[in-house]
Enzyme design. Structure first.
Site, short mmCIF file in Angstrom:
data_model
loop_
_atom_site.label_atom_id
_atom_site.label_comp_id
_atom_site.label_asym_id
_atom_site.label_seq_id
_atom_site.Cartn_x
_atom_site.Cartn_y
_atom_site.Cartn_z
N GLU A 125 1.77 -0.20 -4.97
CA GLU A 125 0.82 0.83 -5.39
C GLU A 125 1.57 2.16 -5.48
O GLU A 125 2.16 2.61 -4.51
CB GLU A 125 -0.32 0.95 -4.38
CG GLU A 125 -1.30 2.07 -4.72
CD GLU A 125 -2.24 2.39 -3.58
OE1 GLU A 125 -3.37 2.82 -3.87
OE2 GLU A 125 -1.85 2.22 -2.40
N ASP B 287 0.84 -1.19 0.00
CA ASP B 287 0.00 0.00 0.00
C ASP B 287 0.88 1.24 0.00
O ASP B 287 1.88 1.32 0.72
CB ASP B 287 -0.88 -0.02 1.25
CG ASP B 287 -1.92 1.08 1.26
OD1 ASP B 287 -2.76 1.10 0.34
OD2 ASP B 287 -1.89 1.90 2.19
#
Length: 542
Positions: A273, A204
């Site tokens: 990401e 993330d």
């Protein structure tokens, strides 16, 4: 133990993203859980994917639904136990499925014991584990950095009489990666899961780890340059150039340390990401050289409309800029409007054909495709009334931005005659199941050879026997202004992929004679003339 076999499985393997809260509820509390996922792994394996990606299931106060971690080494009780996780991994591996899990390293929950200790004083052992700064003389925050979720990225703490940094919710304080002890602890937490048999991590906000140590102000966004990504245009966050609060050069050194840990476990992989002011350049930097991320993705396909020149130009940019880096492709996930809506019905034509053209396109690009749960059923974005909203982002930005609940509603397993689509036996699922989703349920499509779900299965089975699609080179082709076309190549094999991204029938000229190599093609060839219906596609050998 991790699944044996090809250590480069991730190069062209297909991932299936599971949002645990919404996949399947095994205990009737209205929330999906790990045993529920385990029960449905046969369904996923039958689809023909190579692995799963689990969104967070760690101990958390759930202010951001698991992206606020309170314990990096345990399962939140609402999802089950560590034993449940181990059973899930064991079952997945027995079915030939790899298991990747989310790792939220840039920030923790404010309920984590590390932060509780850090905020207790300025001289405790973890005082420097988070990003703390003194107020300006007038009491205002130390700089102009903004939170993606609204307002300043700084929150004043009355005990320390200092501000702490939070790129997201106030309850998600940022960890201080300038502290080597923080890095060492997080790397050890990553290895905890590798030892439990996981095959990789979705990272993330992978470019958010390191901040500018001098806390310099971000400059304003300059019109004509890359617009800051990761937030809707209505968000003031997009009015800054984010050169100091993220994507710092020091981030590279941490990614190299992380890769060194992964390399001790053959077959373990990472997908990062990336949300920066120039995400393609960052992707290239973070995936080049074989010593950082294995692969990465940006939000380009996740937020873009279906405009042929835009998509074609973006793909050219990716392959021109990325070099030897490896992209991961997704057109839907838990943060963005579902592709069935975003590339939607309002464009007209045959809706079923449109929903088949979409996976045919993104699963044949060079890279690793990721299917978001329910995408194979054709689920559209749900309309969640304000009174049922759960997402703090949507509640904060309402009504111009309605948040992410519309793409997170529960998976429909049974038809409309079964309450809540068979997701739960509870009277109140955590989010409502739209009535029109139940009509697209797994039970309605599983045994229908003409269903969209069956098309996904056939497409992925065809893909597995074409090495040029899995790991070959790509060449973008200019055939027609209203089609997207490219060739995939491995050795002497050259497969052409053509997509009509409009509702109108078209005839285009191919660069040579072609033989169809996919039984479910919707286009037909005479000589070198390809006729495509609206939203049609064609795969052929030339």
């Amino acid at each position: 133990m991790a699944l044996a076999g090809n250590p480069d499985w991730w190069r062209g393997g297909v991932l299936y993203q599971i949002y645990p809260r919404s996949f399947f509820d095994s205990n009737g509390d209205g929330i999906g859980d790990l045993p529920g996922i385990t029960q449905k792994l046969d369904y996923i394996a039958d689809l023909g994917v190579d692995g799963i990606w689990l969104s967070p299931f760690f101990t958390s106060p759930m202010k951001d639904f698991g992206y606020d971690v309170a314990d990096y080494r345990d399962v939140d009780p609402m999802f089950g136990t560590l034993a449940d996780f181990d059973h899930l991994v064991e079952k997945a591996h027995s079915l030939g499925l790899r298991v990747t899990i989310d790792q939220v390293l840039s920030h923790s929950s404010d309920q984590h014991v590390w932060f509780k200790e850090s905020r207790s004083s300025r001289d405790n052992p973890k005082a420097d584990w988070y990003v703390w700064a003194d107020p300006k003389p007038d009491g205002t925050p130390p700089n102009n950095w903004l939170s993606i979720f609204g307002g300043s990225a700084w929150k004043f703490d009355t005990t320390r009489q200092q501000y702490y940094m939070h790129n997201f919710l106030v309850s998600q304080p940022d960890l201080n990666f300038h502290n080597p002890d923080v890095q060492a602890q997080l790397l050890d937490d990553v290895e905890f899961w590798l030892r439990r048999g996981v095959d990789g991590f979705r990272l993330d906000t992978a470019n958010f780890y390191v901040h500018d140590a001098e806390l310099r102000d971000n400059p304003p966004w300059v019109p004509g340059t890359h617009r800051p990504e990761g937030a809707p245009k209505e968000n003031p966050y997009t009015r800054q150039m984010h050169v100091y609060d993220k994507t710092r050069p020091e981030n590279i050194a941490f990614l190299q340390k992380l890769r060194a840990v992964l390399d001790k476990y053959p077959g373990a992989t990472t997908v990062g990401e990336i949300g920066s002011d120039n995400s393609l350049a960052t992707m290239a930097e973070y995936t080049a050289g074989g010593d950082k991320l294995h692969m990465a993705y940006t939000i380009n396909l996740l937020e873009s409309p279906l405009e042929t020149p835009l998509i074609r130009g973006m793909l050219r940019n990716v392959f021109d800029v990325l070099g030897d880096g490896w992209p991961c492709w997704a057109v839907s996930n838990h943060d963005f409007v579902r592709v069935a809506t975003r590339w939607g019905r309002d464009k007209g034509g045959d809706n079923d054909a449109r929903l088949r053209m979409i996976p045919a396109l993104y699963t044949t690009l060079r890279g690793t495709p990721c299917i978001y749960q329910g995408e194979e059923l054709g689920l559209e974005e749900a309309v969640v009334p304000y009174e049922f909203l759960q997402d703090p982002y949507g509640i904060e930005m309402w009504p111009e931005f309605k948040g992410r609940d519309g793409c997170r509603t529960p998976m429909p397993w049974m038809n409309a005659n079964i309450p809540h689509g068979g997701f739960t036996t509870s009277d109140t699922p955590w989010l409502p199941v739209p009535q029109d989703h139940s009509g697209l349920a797994v039970a309605e499509q599983m045994d229908d050879p003409n269903s969209l779900r069956s098309f996904y299965r056939d497409l992925l089975a065809w893909r597995k026997i074409h090495p040029e699609i899995i790991d070959g080179d790509i060449e973008m082709l200019d055939i027609d202004d209203n089609v997207i076309a490219y060739a995939r190549m491995a050795g002497v094999v050259r497969t052409i992929c053509v997509f009509n991204t409009t509702p109108d029938a078209r005839t285009v000229t191919l660069p040579g004679r072609s033989d169809a190599n996919f039984a479910l093609n919707s286009g037909s060839v005479t000589g070198n003339q390809l006729s495509l219906p609206g939203w049609g596609f064609y795969f052929g050998t030339i």
